[in-house]
Write a protein that holds these residues in place. Structure first.
Motif, PDB file in Angstrom:
ATOM      1  N   LYS A 211       0.828  -1.198   0.000  1.00  0.00           N
ATOM      2  CA  LYS A 211       0.000   0.000   0.000  1.00  0.00           C
ATOM      3  C   LYS A 211       0.870   1.260   0.000  1.00  0.00           C
ATOM      4  CE  LYS A 211      -3.933  -2.166   0.251  1.00  0.00           C
ATOM      5  NZ  LYS A 211      -4.845  -2.178  -0.903  1.00  0.00           N
ATOM      6  N   GLU A 212       0.495   2.192  -0.875  1.00  0.00           N
ATOM      7  CA  GLU A 212       1.226   3.461  -0.942  1.00  0.00           C
ATOM      8  C   GLU A 212       0.687   4.484   0.054  1.00  0.00           C
ATOM      9  OE1 GLU A 212       1.805   4.942  -4.944  1.00  0.00           O
ATOM     10  OE2 GLU A 212       1.403   2.949  -5.746  1.00  0.00           O
ATOM     11  N   ASP A 213      -0.326   4.061   0.803  1.00  0.00           N
ATOM     12  CA  ASP A 213      -0.923   4.939   1.815  1.00  0.00           C
ATOM     13  C   ASP A 213      -1.418   6.255   1.231  1.00  0.00           C
ATOM     14  OD1 ASP A 213      -0.528   3.125   3.882  1.00  0.00           O
ATOM     15  OD2 ASP A 213       1.497   3.848   4.250  1.00  0.00           O
ATOM     16  N   ILE A 214      -1.998   6.154   0.021  1.00  0.00           N
ATOM     17  CA  ILE A 214      -2.556   7.350  -0.597  1.00  0.00           C
ATOM     18  C   ILE A 214      -3.636   7.951   0.294  1.00  0.00           C
ATOM     19  CG2 ILE A 214      -3.969   8.166  -2.543  1.00  0.00           C
ATOM     20  CD1 ILE A 214      -2.390   6.254  -4.321  1.00  0.00           C
ATOM     21  N   LEU A 215      -4.427   7.074   0.962  1.00  0.00           N
ATOM     22  CA  LEU A 215      -5.490   7.555   1.840  1.00  0.00           C
ATOM     23  C   LEU A 215      -4.969   8.444   2.949  1.00  0.00           C
ATOM     24  CD1 LEU A 215      -7.996   4.606   2.453  1.00  0.00           C
ATOM     25  CD2 LEU A 215      -8.384   6.704   1.185  1.00  0.00           C
ATOM     26  N   SER A 216      -3.803   8.113   3.472  1.00  0.00           N
ATOM     27  CA  SER A 216      -3.277   8.881   4.600  1.00  0.00           C
ATOM     28  C   SER A 216      -2.261   9.938   4.182  1.00  0.00           C
ATOM     29  CB  SER A 216      -2.645   7.936   5.639  1.00  0.00           C
ATOM     30  OG  SER A 216      -1.598   7.188   5.063  1.00  0.00           O
ATOM     31  N   ARG A 217      -1.510   9.666   3.107  1.00  0.00           N
ATOM     32  CA  ARG A 217      -0.451  10.611   2.732  1.00  0.00           C
ATOM     33  C   ARG A 217      -0.932  11.719   1.796  1.00  0.00           C
ATOM     34  NH1 ARG A 217       3.345   9.521  -0.145  1.00  0.00           N
ATOM     35  NH2 ARG A 217       2.714   7.563  -1.133  1.00  0.00           N
ATOM     36  N   LYS A 218      -1.878  11.399   0.929  1.00  0.00           N
ATOM     37  CA  LYS A 218      -2.267  12.368  -0.097  1.00  0.00           C
ATOM     38  C   LYS A 218      -3.646  12.982   0.153  1.00  0.00           C
ATOM     39  CE  LYS A 218       1.360  11.837  -2.753  1.00  0.00           C
ATOM     40  NZ  LYS A 218       1.261  11.241  -4.087  1.00  0.00           N
ATOM     41  N   ILE A 219      -4.422  12.378   1.064  1.00  0.00           N
ATOM     42  CA  ILE A 219      -5.782  12.856   1.302  1.00  0.00           C
ATOM     43  C   ILE A 219      -5.922  13.342   2.737  1.00  0.00           C
ATOM     44  CG2 ILE A 219      -8.237  12.245   1.278  1.00  0.00           C
ATOM     45  CD1 ILE A 219      -7.594  10.071  -0.744  1.00  0.00           C
ATOM     46  N   THR A 220      -6.450  14.549   2.898  1.00  0.00           N
ATOM     47  CA  THR A 220      -6.749  15.093   4.221  1.00  0.00           C
ATOM     48  C   THR A 220      -8.200  14.771   4.554  1.00  0.00           C
ATOM     49  OG1 THR A 220      -5.192  16.903   3.853  1.00  0.00           O
ATOM     50  CG2 THR A 220      -6.773  17.170   5.653  1.00  0.00           C
ATOM     51  N   HIS A 221      -8.420  14.219   5.738  1.00  0.00           N
ATOM     52  CA  HIS A 221      -9.754  13.743   6.117  1.00  0.00           C
ATOM     53  C   HIS A 221     -10.388  14.648   7.178  1.00  0.00           C
ATOM     54  CE1 HIS A 221      -9.212   9.878   3.998  1.00  0.00           C
ATOM     55  NE2 HIS A 221      -7.948  10.047   4.333  1.00  0.00           N
ATOM     56  N   TYR A 222     -11.617  15.109   6.879  1.00  0.00           N
ATOM     57  CA  TYR A 222     -12.370  15.943   7.806  1.00  0.00           C
ATOM     58  C   TYR A 222     -13.608  15.194   8.286  1.00  0.00           C
ATOM     59  CZ  TYR A 222      -9.779  20.019   5.952  1.00  0.00           C
ATOM     60  OH  TYR A 222      -8.815  20.918   5.580  1.00  0.00           O
ATOM     61  N   ALA A 223     -13.997  15.473   9.506  1.00  0.00           N
ATOM     62  CA  ALA A 223     -15.262  14.973  10.061  1.00  0.00           C
ATOM     63  C   ALA A 223     -16.134  16.171  10.383  1.00  0.00           C
ATOM     64  CB  ALA A 223     -15.002  14.149  11.319  1.00  0.00           C
ATOM     65  N   LEU A 224     -17.324  16.202   9.817  1.00  0.00           N
ATOM     66  CA  LEU A 224     -18.239  17.324  10.005  1.00  0.00           C
ATOM     67  C   LEU A 224     -19.556  16.782  10.557  1.00  0.00           C
ATOM     68  CD1 LEU A 224     -18.331  20.394   9.535  1.00  0.00           C
ATOM     69  CD2 LEU A 224     -19.120  19.949   7.214  1.00  0.00           C
ATOM     70  N   PHE A 225     -19.815  17.060  11.828  1.00  0.00           N
ATOM     71  CA  PHE A 225     -21.003  16.506  12.479  1.00  0.00           C
ATOM     72  C   PHE A 225     -22.276  17.209  12.017  1.00  0.00           C
ATOM     73  CE2 PHE A 225     -24.225  16.664  15.786  1.00  0.00           C
ATOM     74  CZ  PHE A 225     -24.404  15.306  16.051  1.00  0.00           C
ATOM     75  N   GLY A 364      -5.366   3.685   9.497  1.00  0.00           N
ATOM     76  CA  GLY A 364      -4.235   4.511   9.909  1.00  0.00           C
ATOM     77  C   GLY A 364      -4.344   5.950   9.448  1.00  0.00           C
ATOM     78  N   LEU A 365      -5.559   6.495   9.497  1.00  0.00           N
ATOM     79  CA  LEU A 365      -5.789   7.867   9.044  1.00  0.00           C
ATOM     80  C   LEU A 365      -5.680   8.844  10.205  1.00  0.00           C
ATOM     81  CD1 LEU A 365      -9.035   7.204   6.954  1.00  0.00           C
ATOM     82  CD2 LEU A 365      -6.666   7.014   6.181  1.00  0.00           C
ATOM     83  N   LYS A 366      -5.594  10.098   9.864  1.00  0.00           N
ATOM     84  CA  LYS A 366      -5.728  11.182  10.835  1.00  0.00           C
ATOM     85  C   LYS A 366      -6.924  12.003  10.410  1.00  0.00           C
ATOM     86  CE  LYS A 366      -4.828  14.133  14.114  1.00  0.00           C
ATOM     87  NZ  LYS A 366      -5.127  13.801  15.523  1.00  0.00           N
ATOM     88  N   VAL A 367      -8.007  11.939  11.203  1.00  0.00           N
ATOM     89  CA  VAL A 367      -9.240  12.656  10.872  1.00  0.00           C
ATOM     90  C   VAL A 367      -9.319  13.926  11.709  1.00  0.00           C
ATOM     91  CG1 VAL A 367     -11.758  12.575  10.877  1.00  0.00           C
ATOM     92  CG2 VAL A 367     -10.452  10.538  10.217  1.00  0.00           C
ATOM     93  N   TYR A 368      -9.574  15.037  11.037  1.00  0.00           N
ATOM     94  CA  TYR A 368      -9.638  16.331  11.706  1.00  0.00           C
ATOM     95  C   TYR A 368     -11.094  16.765  11.878  1.00  0.00           C
ATOM     96  CZ  TYR A 368      -4.709  16.531  10.423  1.00  0.00           C
ATOM     97  OH  TYR A 368      -3.376  16.246  10.283  1.00  0.00           O
ATOM     98  N   PRO A 369     -11.569  16.895  13.115  1.00  0.00           N
ATOM     99  CA  PRO A 369     -12.932  17.409  13.335  1.00  0.00           C
ATOM    100  C   PRO A 369     -13.037  18.850  12.852  1.00  0.00           C
ATOM    101  CG  PRO A 369     -12.025  16.401  15.330  1.00  0.00           C
ATOM    102  CD  PRO A 369     -10.885  16.574  14.378  1.00  0.00           C
ATOM    103  N   LYS A 370     -14.147  19.187  12.203  1.00  0.00           N
ATOM    104  CA  LYS A 370     -14.355  20.539  11.700  1.00  0.00           C
ATOM    105  C   LYS A 370     -15.758  21.003  12.076  1.00  0.00           C
ATOM    106  CE  LYS A 370     -10.418  21.164   9.513  1.00  0.00           C
ATOM    107  NZ  LYS A 370      -9.498  22.286   9.779  1.00  0.00           N
ATOM    108  N   MET A 371     -15.926  22.331  12.097  1.00  0.00           N
ATOM    109  CA  MET A 371     -17.233  22.939  12.345  1.00  0.00           C
ATOM    110  C   MET A 371     -17.420  24.104  11.389  1.00  0.00           C
ATOM    111  SD  MET A 371     -17.507  22.991  16.520  1.00  0.00           S
ATOM    112  CE  MET A 371     -19.248  23.476  16.463  1.00  0.00           C
ATOM    113  N   LEU A 372     -18.685  24.394  11.092  1.00  0.00           N
ATOM    114  CA  LEU A 372     -19.012  25.578  10.301  1.00  0.00           C
ATOM    115  C   LEU A 372     -19.395  26.694  11.263  1.00  0.00           C
ATOM    116  CD1 LEU A 372     -20.984  23.684   7.550  1.00  0.00           C
ATOM    117  CD2 LEU A 372     -18.948  25.088   7.124  1.00  0.00           C
ATOM    118  N   TYR A 373     -18.679  27.812  11.171  1.00  0.00           N
ATOM    119  CA  TYR A 373     -18.913  28.905  12.117  1.00  0.00           C
ATOM    120  C   TYR A 373     -18.746  30.228  11.389  1.00  0.00           C
ATOM    121  CZ  TYR A 373     -18.544  31.659  16.425  1.00  0.00           C
ATOM    122  OH  TYR A 373     -18.743  32.571  17.445  1.00  0.00           O
TER     123      TYR A 373
END
Length: 389
Positions: A211-225, A364-373
């Motif tokens: 695996k080239e870890d494209i999911l973790s290395r090339k993509i930034t992951h946000y969580a929006l509740f 093995g991702l890093k998910v960043y919580p986000k909010m709209l403000y």
């Protein structure tokens, strides 16, 4: 060796100069790792099954050597058949083939009048692309001969041997000469799929890249509740806040595609809808508008998460999490293609956020919580700073 060697050229791999020149015009000069591994094997007429992440050039990995072998054939009766599970992927393969060869490539997909496709077969296309059911129907009608098939490809093999369409795929395979070359590829090759393929074909050469870890290395992951009732308004606010260049929005429920699109359009947000029941002409129009940038927002169900290779998708928005984890990978992989980066956003309720956390750990991702403000997409910790301004 599992690392790409930038000193290796397409010529080193055995491709002829005419194909290399065409690739050069397409601004493709260096083969990807999967192409480096696969092209020599296919040129030697070996049966190959390979796995590589999305956006790594799987189509060219099998298509270029197959075309070269076919162009070297003395008979123009020889042909190859390429199976794909969706209209979108099949269309993409046909487009790719037409870019690199003058051999006639034709598309055979259900939902299109079969009489028209029978007429197309009279022109003796040598590259047959389509879904198993329609191609099998043409074979049974004796309109498509398989005695001179040199190679059979299963693109997105895991889908083609899944419970829903495995019978049709196997029946079609039974019509192909035993000495024909067999190739299968996918981004997610699990043990069940591998076992099934080995049962269908012997002497398979496996090419399983790390695996080239494209999911973790090339993509930034946000969580929006967002609660379920607020998801569409949250999507609209996100689009207004981020102003993405090109965004693909996924929902697991096909009946929600039109609903999302209509509510966005009502709010003057230009977008298009694409789902399983979309008319073929409307599908093509939607994809073409999205591809050329005339419409920057496409709402779709999971039918388009496989094989929809459109350059420049900057954002993926998932309005829910699919029950099949592989679909999460394929959805996310529509961005960050060809070495670029991208953003994947999950808009979810409390249950989906817990599910997202599990995927974060598994992949093995890093998910960043986000909010709209105040019209901006911010980190939750930033809200205090905004309030003190």
């Amino acid at each position: 060796m599992n690392e790409k060697n930038d000193d290796i050229t397409f010529s080193n791999l055995g491709l002829k100069e005419s194909i290399i020149q065409i690739l050069s015009k397409l601004d493709i000069s260096t083969p990807s790792l999967i192409q480096q591994k696969t092209i020599p094997e296919v040129l030697q007429n070996k049966n190959v099954v390979f796995e590589s992440e999305t956006g790594t050039g799987k189509t060219f990995a099998y298509l270029l050597p197959l075309i070269q072998n076919l162009e070297n054939c003395k008979s123009n009766e020889d042909k190859i058949i390429i199976l794909a599970p969706t209209y979108e992927l099949a269309s993409q393969i046909k487009l790719t083939a037409s870019q690199v060869t003058s051999l006639k490539a034709s598309l055979f997909i259900g939902g299109t009048p079969i009489k028209r496709q029978i007429e197309v077969l009279k022109d003796k296309p040598q590259i047959i692309i389509g879904n198993p059911s329609r191609i099998l129907e043409l074979i049974h009608l004796k309109k498509l001969k398989t005695s001179n098939v040199r190679a059979l490809v299963l693109d997105e093999a895991d889908r083609l041997v899944s419970v829903e369409i495995a019978d049709e795929t196997k029946k079609l395979i039974s019509t192909i000469p035993c000495d024909a070359q067999f190739i299968a590829c996918t981004a997610t090759l699990n043990q069940n799929t591998k076992h099934t393929l080995k049962g269908l074909f012997s002497n398979l050469s496996e090419i399983i890249l790390p695996k080239e870890d494209i999911l973790s290395r090339k993509i930034t992951h946000y969580a929006l509740f967002a609660e379920s009732r607020d998801k569409i308004s949250t999507l609209k606010s996100f689009i207004l806040a981020e102003n993405p260049e090109k965004v693909l929005v996924f929902t697991s429920r096909a009946d929600q595609v039109e609903n999302i699109a209509q509510k966005l359009q009502y709010k003057k947000v230009d977008c298009m809808a694409l789902h399983a029941k979309t008319d073929k002409k409307e599908r093509k129009a939607a994809i073409d508008r999205f591809r050329n940038g005339k419409c920057r927002i496409l709402i779709t169900s999971d039918l388009a998460s496989r094989g929809l290779d459109i350059p420049g998708i900057t954002h993926i928005v998932q309005m829910d999490l699919p029950s099949n984890e592989d679909f999460f990978v394929h959805r996310s992989g529509r961005t960050a293609r060809a070495g670029k980066s991208g953003i994947n956003v999950v808009i979810g309720d409390e249950y989906e956020m817990r599910k997202y956390a599990a995927l974060e750990k598994k992949f093995g991702l890093k998910v960043y919580p986000k909010m709209l403000y105040k019209g901006k997409l911010v980190n939750p910790s930033d809200i205090q700073d905004f309030s003190e301004e």
